[in-house]
Design a protein around this motif. Structure first.
Motif, PDB file in Angstrom:
ATOM      1  N   LEU A 290       0.858  -1.173  -0.007  1.00 42.83           N
ATOM      2  CA  LEU A 290       0.129   0.016   0.017  1.00 42.83           C
ATOM      3  C   LEU A 290       0.759   1.410  -0.074  1.00 42.83           C
ATOM      4  O   LEU A 290       0.799   2.204  -0.525  1.00 42.83           O
ATOM      5  N   LEU A 291       1.808   1.300   0.758  1.00 43.45           N
ATOM      6  CA  LEU A 291       2.837   2.273   0.730  1.00 43.45           C
ATOM      7  C   LEU A 291       3.925   2.565  -0.077  1.00 43.45           C
ATOM      8  O   LEU A 291       4.374   3.649  -0.269  1.00 43.45           O
ATOM      9  N   LYS A 292       4.056   1.604  -0.824  1.00 45.67           N
ATOM     10  CA  LYS A 292       5.223   1.725  -1.763  1.00 45.67           C
ATOM     11  C   LYS A 292       4.922   2.748  -2.823  1.00 45.67           C
ATOM     12  O   LYS A 292       3.751   2.940  -3.501  1.00 45.67           O
ATOM     13  N   GLY A 293       5.819   3.403  -2.831  1.00 48.44           N
ATOM     14  CA  GLY A 293       5.933   4.686  -3.838  1.00 48.44           C
ATOM     15  C   GLY A 293       5.164   6.131  -3.418  1.00 48.44           C
ATOM     16  O   GLY A 293       5.125   6.907  -3.774  1.00 48.44           O
ATOM     17  N   GLY A 294       4.950   5.913  -2.049  1.00 46.13           N
ATOM     18  CA  GLY A 294       4.367   6.918  -1.215  1.00 46.13           C
ATOM     19  C   GLY A 294       5.289   7.637  -0.499  1.00 46.13           C
ATOM     20  O   GLY A 294       6.538   7.257  -0.526  1.00 46.13           O
ATOM     21  N   LYS A 295       4.928   8.734   0.241  1.00 45.75           N
ATOM     22  CA  LYS A 295       5.705   9.524   1.195  1.00 45.75           C
ATOM     23  C   LYS A 295       5.140   9.888   2.459  1.00 45.75           C
ATOM     24  O   LYS A 295       3.780  10.118   2.760  1.00 45.75           O
ATOM     25  N   ARG A 296       6.003   9.536   3.498  1.00 48.05           N
ATOM     26  CA  ARG A 296       5.090  10.081   5.050  1.00 48.05           C
ATOM     27  C   ARG A 296       5.322  11.512   5.203  1.00 48.05           C
ATOM     28  O   ARG A 296       6.142  12.097   4.699  1.00 48.05           O
ATOM     29  N   VAL A 297       4.290  12.264   5.536  1.00 48.08           N
ATOM     30  CA  VAL A 297       4.166  13.675   5.617  1.00 48.08           C
ATOM     31  C   VAL A 297       4.086  14.180   6.895  1.00 48.08           C
ATOM     32  O   VAL A 297       4.139  15.498   7.178  1.00 48.08           O
ATOM     33  N   ALA A 298       3.609  13.322   7.897  1.00 46.45           N
ATOM     34  CA  ALA A 298       3.475  13.761   9.395  1.00 46.45           C
ATOM     35  C   ALA A 298       3.586  12.544  10.415  1.00 46.45           C
ATOM     36  O   ALA A 298       3.370  11.563   9.924  1.00 46.45           O
ATOM     37  N   TYR A 299       4.036  12.972  11.442  1.00 46.81           N
ATOM     38  CA  TYR A 299       4.140  11.805  12.592  1.00 46.81           C
ATOM     39  C   TYR A 299       3.696  12.330  14.010  1.00 46.81           C
ATOM     40  O   TYR A 299       4.056  13.583  14.207  1.00 46.81           O
ATOM     41  N   GLY A 300       3.098  11.616  14.825  1.00 50.77           N
ATOM     42  CA  GLY A 300       2.785  12.049  16.038  1.00 50.77           C
ATOM     43  C   GLY A 300       2.607  10.590  17.122  1.00 50.77           C
ATOM     44  O   GLY A 300       2.323   9.683  16.486  1.00 50.77           O
ATOM     45  N   ALA A 301       2.281  10.960  18.296  1.00 48.26           N
ATOM     46  CA  ALA A 301       1.877   9.847  19.101  1.00 48.26           C
ATOM     47  C   ALA A 301       1.367  10.561  20.377  1.00 48.26           C
ATOM     48  O   ALA A 301       1.464  11.766  20.792  1.00 48.26           O
ATOM     49  N   ARG A 302       0.478   9.634  21.046  1.00 45.59           N
ATOM     50  CA  ARG A 302      -0.392  10.118  22.077  1.00 45.59           C
ATOM     51  C   ARG A 302      -0.656   8.952  22.913  1.00 45.59           C
ATOM     52  O   ARG A 302      -1.215   7.871  22.360  1.00 45.59           O
ATOM     53  N   ALA A 303      -0.863   9.072  24.308  1.00 47.54           N
ATOM     54  CA  ALA A 303      -1.483   7.903  24.908  1.00 47.54           C
ATOM     55  C   ALA A 303      -2.810   7.737  24.930  1.00 47.54           C
ATOM     56  O   ALA A 303      -3.444   8.994  24.631  1.00 47.54           O
ATOM     57  N   ILE A 304      -3.322   6.689  25.252  1.00 47.60           N
ATOM     58  CA  ILE A 304      -4.934   6.352  24.816  1.00 47.60           C
ATOM     59  C   ILE A 304      -5.340   5.836  26.371  1.00 47.60           C
ATOM     60  O   ILE A 304      -4.719   5.082  26.853  1.00 47.60           O
ATOM     61  N   SER A 305      -6.343   6.416  27.061  1.00 49.57           N
ATOM     62  CA  SER A 305      -7.129   5.905  28.061  1.00 49.57           C
ATOM     63  C   SER A 305      -7.784   4.592  27.820  1.00 49.57           C
ATOM     64  O   SER A 305      -8.957   4.720  26.791  1.00 49.57           O
TER      65      SER A 305
END
Length: 550
Positions: free
Chosen positions: A289-304
């Motif tokens: 699915l991701l082949k040929g694509g590009k990552r444009v943002a990243y983040g992380a967060r805890a979940i209750s």
């Protein structure tokens, strides 16, 4: 008054901390009920939405109750779910789980793929149009007490030097006082944590449980994009090491949200949640699915994730906890934004009634009654045993037992299992390093997988380096004296932003280094540290991630 600093004061009817879906809903509802109420909303991010990270497939029931004509008002909610897929992954393949045997509550028909950051930006516009005062870049660093009641917050203190003393550009901030204070800080907020401890609000409840959610936005080949498609997976690469799973949501503009959740009650301290996420993207189904694509943002967060059993008492004199400050996520549905909105609406209605009755500073018991007995409680009570089953027996038994339990709750309105309790806290669940084998992770290839520091750059995080570190150690000796020999100092691995390091120079004792500039405010360290030695506090206002479309 806080300490020896003299601050100006401003008084409002209601002071709200945190411009997420819960806080914004409360502000909007208060003004809908009475335009003359004075309402202020304080947000630590540089703008509303800057610190919002969520999957997200939105159940619109909360927004329907708050703003029924949201479609006509141009809400940024454009992608209805058209396809719902569930897979069990193995190292090289996948098994599709049929939708038919799943309880109706798992159906995403009528839900939408959204950026909750953009939804909150739009909600802020609605709130301001009603007369709500919204101040972004205003971190709330302390509570103000009047006797036994919470009377307000300290907001906007800026310019402290690294040693905590006022620097040349110091601004003391203000005390914002209210008849009622709403804390909607999200998961493990520092002020909510203080209130829960001070008033013993968790007495008789199970410990709150958490997950760590990591997310990337990818632009992919248009030929592979299926707008409205929703995919969830379980199994590989976590296996028996931890609970969790992934999500892949196709939104508009050839973009997909690729996310991974690791339950934080894992035992093996060698587990590296971020690297499990990166490894996941190399599964053949995902890599294609991701082949040929590009990552444009990243983040992380805890979940209750504790749900019904873990929700603390929600009110104390003068203060109410909203949304994820309580923990209202429906774990099997992976949804909580609708409940956050409903909680804000309920808190606003309780405060409005109290103020018009001439009350102030007491407990808004009607709010808690509505949450536990209304739509939120009904939503969470049906799924209350899924997380305990998963924690105790693992993935496959929990799929069978959890599914059966949700069906009986749906059809009969009861559980044959009663209410299962959560075990120990996520910190206490951490095992000793000597009892577990280290895990070898492949090196990121820079195409599908990335090292932490490279990815953190895509969270657009920034902290003023001259300020005090907002990550406080209760005892500075613990990381090296206790956590390193006993747990291989897991902070090096559980942090998804590379904040914590153990630096060992030749001929010198190892040092514990805190790179607070990298912090994405996920709160995992405050949750998972086995010694409970790390206390997450707010940095100065405006600092932290600047998420664009999370």
């Amino acid at each position: 008054m806080s300490g020896q600093v003299t601050r100006e004061q401003m008084e409002y009817d209601v002071v709200i901390v945190g411009a997420g879906p819960a806080g914004l809903s409360a502000a909007i509802r208060l003004k809908q009920l009475d335009p003359d109420l004075s309402v202020v909303l304080l947000e630590k991010g540089s703008e509303v939405g800057a610190h919002i990270l969520s999957g997200a497939v939105l159940d619109p029931s909360g927004l329907d109750a708050l703003i029924p004509d949201w479609r006509d008002r141009g809400a940024p909610i454009h992608t209805p779910v058209t396809e719902d897929n569930f897979y069990l992954l193995g190292p090289a393949g996948q098994l599709r789980i049929p939708n038919l045997p799943m309880p109706p509550l798992m159906n995403n028909h009528g839900n939408y793929i959204v950026s909750m950051g953009n939804v909150c930006r739009w909600m802020a516009e609605q709130a301001e149009a009603l007369g709500v005062e919204i101040f972004p870049g205003m971190a709330c660093s302390a509570l103000v007490y009047d006797g036994d009641r919470v009377a307000g917050v300290v907001a906007g203190e800026m310019g402290l030097a690294a040693d905590g003393t006022p620097g040349p550009q110091y601004e003391p901030g203000m005390e914002l006082l209210g008849k009622y204070v709403f804390l909607s800080e999200g998961v493990r907020g520092s002020l909510a944590k203080e209130v829960i401890a001070k008033y013993d609000l968790s007495a008789g409840k199970c410990p709150q449980k958490y997950g760590l959610g990591m997310k990337e936005i990818w632009e992919i080949d248009p030929a592979k994009h299926r707008q409205g498609s929703v995919t969830h997976t379980m199994g590989w690469p976590l296996g028996g090491n931890a609970g969790g799973g992934s999500f892949i949501y196709h939104l508009e503009n050839n973009q997909v949200y690729v996310g991974f959740v690791v339950h934080l009650n894992y035992e093996n301290p060698h587990l590296y949640p971020y690297m499990e996420f990166q490894r996941f993207k190399h599964h053949p189904m995902v890599a294609e699915l991701l082949k040929g694509g590009k990552r444009v943002a990243y983040g992380a967060r805890a979940i209750s994730e504790g749900g019904w059993q873990s929700m603390p008492k929600m009110v104390a004199p003068g203060v109410a906890l909203l949304g994820c400050s309580v923990g209202m996520v429906n774990v099997p549905r992976i949804k909580g934004n609708h409940n956050a909105m409903l909680s804000g609406k309920a808190a606003a209605e309780a405060a409005h009634a109290a103020i018009h009755a001439g009350r102030a500073g007491d407990e808004l018991t009607d709010y808690e009654t509505e949450v536990r007995g209304g739509a939120i409680g009904q939503d969470l009570k049906k799924v209350r045993n899924v997380k305990p089953f998963w924690s105790k027996w693992g993935l496959f038994p929990s799929l069978v037992l959890g599914g059966f339990d949700m069906w009986t709750n749906n059809l009969l309105g009861l559980s044959l299992f009663g209410t299962r309790k959560h075990g120990k806290s996520d910190a206490a669940a951490t095992g000793k390093a000597a009892d577990f084998a280290p895990i070898a992770y492949p090196k990121p290839d820079g195409v599908l997988s990335f090292d932490r520091l490279t990815n953190v750059a895509f969270s657009f995080t920034n902290h003023e380096e001259s300020q005090p570190a907002h990550l406080k150690l209760k005892d500075p000796s613990v990381p090296i004296a206790v956590n390193l020999p006993q747990f291989a100092e897991p902070a090096q691995r559980y942090c998804p932003a590379g904040v914590y390091e153990v630096v060992a120079e030749e001929g010198k004792e190892p040092r514990f280094v805190i790179n607070f500039q990298n912090c994405v405010h996920c709160k995992t360290c405050d949750i998972k540290d086995p010694s409970q030695n790390i206390h997450w506090t707010v940095p100065q206002g405006g600092d932290g991630p600047n998420y664009p479309n999370m």
